[in-house]
Design a protein around this motif. Structure first.
Motif: not given
Length: 521
Positions: A48-52, A55-57, A345-346, A407-408
């Motif tokens: 989840e953190l890597l996906l976040q 997305k930020e990148l 994220n949410d 999480s974000a």
């Protein structure tokens, strides 16, 4: 006689040992299973953190830079039917919405309606080719065009005749005071050098090229030397600005990096910082260069300050909580950014907070449009903003138990909770702003400068830049033309009494009623 009774004692012992080994193996397997479940949970969190982060990148590389938030319910966008199978037609609902909104009147562009009256006119009279002798003039047609005369260098000569009296006494006029004693450049050239670098963001090497095109080869080292001498003249005024800013009781502060060449770091630059202070009521900006981002800078500068101090969430400013004479005020814009980044994220939770903040900003916009004073703005906030802030606080305290801290959305919630009382401080005084955006706007020239001249040549050079940024940033807040301001104060500062330096600060500055410097026709 049953089967168990036929087993010997030795066989029974072996069976018991095998059973014990199986129990141990079973416990080991259960422990491994629990560890694998824990590891799976950790991997899911890491995923989840890597996906976040991904997305930020993507957001940084491909996304919009602005932080505009449009609620999903009000977003009138087309969606693509990607689901398999036929889709039922969605009935179209029509809704008529009527509302009033204040619209800022755009500045009139003088193109078809004529040019501004303050621009000088050069009349070119074109007579008919026919013989007009004996004709009577009945009018004229005027056609205007906008043109530009390029900048030009000129040499001003001060000619001072010498006289001798009957008593053999010599008499000659004194030279007028100049910005740089015995220096070559006049105030117009010095003002242009500073304006071009810090307003137009032209580094010295580009200015060298331009002056060469104008017919004068001026080495970059000469420009740097003249600029350094100018800053020595401006430094007392900078110190006066600092004292005036610190005498106010409401200051915003932020910091921004600046690369600096350092002889001790070969092949790389040092990361220095401009700490930027903004006195909201007096509209003064102070840039204070420091070699690092530690607490030493603000601690030293604000040691005698008393009043409100509005900051972002940077932990260095927490040291002022122990001081009774300083009240820390938070920034809603910084907190809002965390929730805006958590939309992927949410979306449900992030949108809820962003909608709350949108309503709070709408109240502030209404206060500005009605031009409310501090007392009226305080009353408006107590009536409408405080209930929203209380709802938001209760929601945060409830949702902190439901979100993953890493999480974000968890980072957004846990960032805001310990800073909430600072963010809500703006409700207590109508003079306070809801965020720190005014001081962030004052930092923008530094960001533009970094893209052009990339770094400061030394720590001393970064301090000189802080002097100029402070004066020109304050000029901007007061609507003063920085070029006119520089020409005026560079002429007046050498003779200005120390106890009257305040008169030359942008809030109090008035152009001197002195004879203009001779210019070429």
């Amino acid at each position: 006689m049953d089967e168990s009774s036929s087993l010997s004692a030795q066989e029974i012992l072996h069976l018991r040992e095998a059973n014990a080994r199986l129990q141990v193996q079973n416990e080991q397997l259960l422990a491994e299973q629990a560890a694998m479940r824990t590891e799976k949970g950790e991997l899911l969190i890491e995923k989840e953190l890597l996906l976040q982060e991904l997305k930020e990148l993507k957001r940084v590389v491909f996304g919009q830079k602005r932080e505009r938030f449009v609620p999903a319910a009000s977003a009138n966008q087309l969606s693509l039917p990607l689901e398999d199978g036929p889709t039922e037609p969605v009935p179209t609902l029509k809704q008529t919405i009527i509302y009033e909104r204040a619209v800022k009147q755009a500045a009139k562009v003088a193109i078809r309606g004529g040019f501004p009256s303050h621009l000088p006119r050069v009349d070119v009279v074109i007579e008919p080719q026919e013989d007009i002798s004996g004709m009577r003039k009945i009018g004229e047609e005027i056609t205007e065009e906008l043109d530009l005369k390029p900048a030009s260098l000129f040499v001003r000569r001060y000619i001072r005749p010498r006289y001798v009296s009957k008593e053999e006494t010599f008499h000659i006029a004194a030279l007028p005071t100049r910005p740089i004693e015995k220096g070559i450049p006049g105030p117009g050239l010095l003002a242009t050098i500073i304006y071009d670098k810090f307003v137009s963001h032209l580094p010295f090497y580009r200015q060298v090229q331009r002056y060469e095109q104008l017919g004068m080869k001026i080495p970059a080292s000469s420009l740097e030397g003249w600029f350094e001498a100018c800053c020595s003249v401006l430094e007392p005024l900078y110190e006066s600005l600092k004292a005036q800013l610190l005498s106010s009781n409401y200051v915003q502060v932020d910091e921004t990096p600046i690369p600096v060449l350092d002889k001790q770091k070969k092949g790389e630059t040092h990361r220095g910082y401009h700490w930027v202070y903004h006195a909201v009521e007096s509209k003064l900006v102070l840039f204070d260069y420091r070699e690092g981002r530690g607490r030493e800078g603000p601690k030293e500068l604000l040691k005698n300050y008393r009043g409100y101090l509005q900051t972002d969430g940077y932990g260095v400013y927490d040291m002022f909580e122990s001081r009774q004479d300083i009240v820390l005020v938070g920034c809603m814009a910084h907190a809002r950014r965390y929730f805006e980044r958590a939309l992927d994220n949410d979306k449900g939770r992030a949108e809820k907070v962003l909608l709350w903040m949108q309503e709070l900003y709408a109240i502030e916009r209404e206060a500005r449009e009605q031009n409310l004073g501090a007392e009226d703005r305080y009353v408006l906030r107590q009536t409408r903003a405080r209930p929203l802030m209380e709802e938001l606080e209760n929601w945060l305290l409830t949702e902190r138990l439901e979100v993953l801290p890493k999480s974000a959305i968890g980072k957004a919630v846990f960032y805001l909770i310990p800073r909430f009382y600072k963010m809500a401080m703006y409700l207590e005084d109508g003079r306070l702003e809801v965020d720190n955006n005014l001081v962030e706007n004052a930092i923008r020239p530094v960001a533009l400068g970094r893209k052009n001249y990339m770094f400061a040549g030394s720590h001393a050079g970064a301090k000189r830049a802080a002097i100029v940024y402070s004066l020109l940033g304050s000029c901007k807040l007061h609507g003063i033309n920085p070029y006119d301001y520089l020409i005026d104060i560079l002429q007046r500062l050498p003779l200005q009494p120390v106890n009257r330096l305040k008169e030359l600060l942008p809030p109090f500055w008035k152009p001197a009623n002195i004879s203009p410097i001779p210019q070429p026709s």
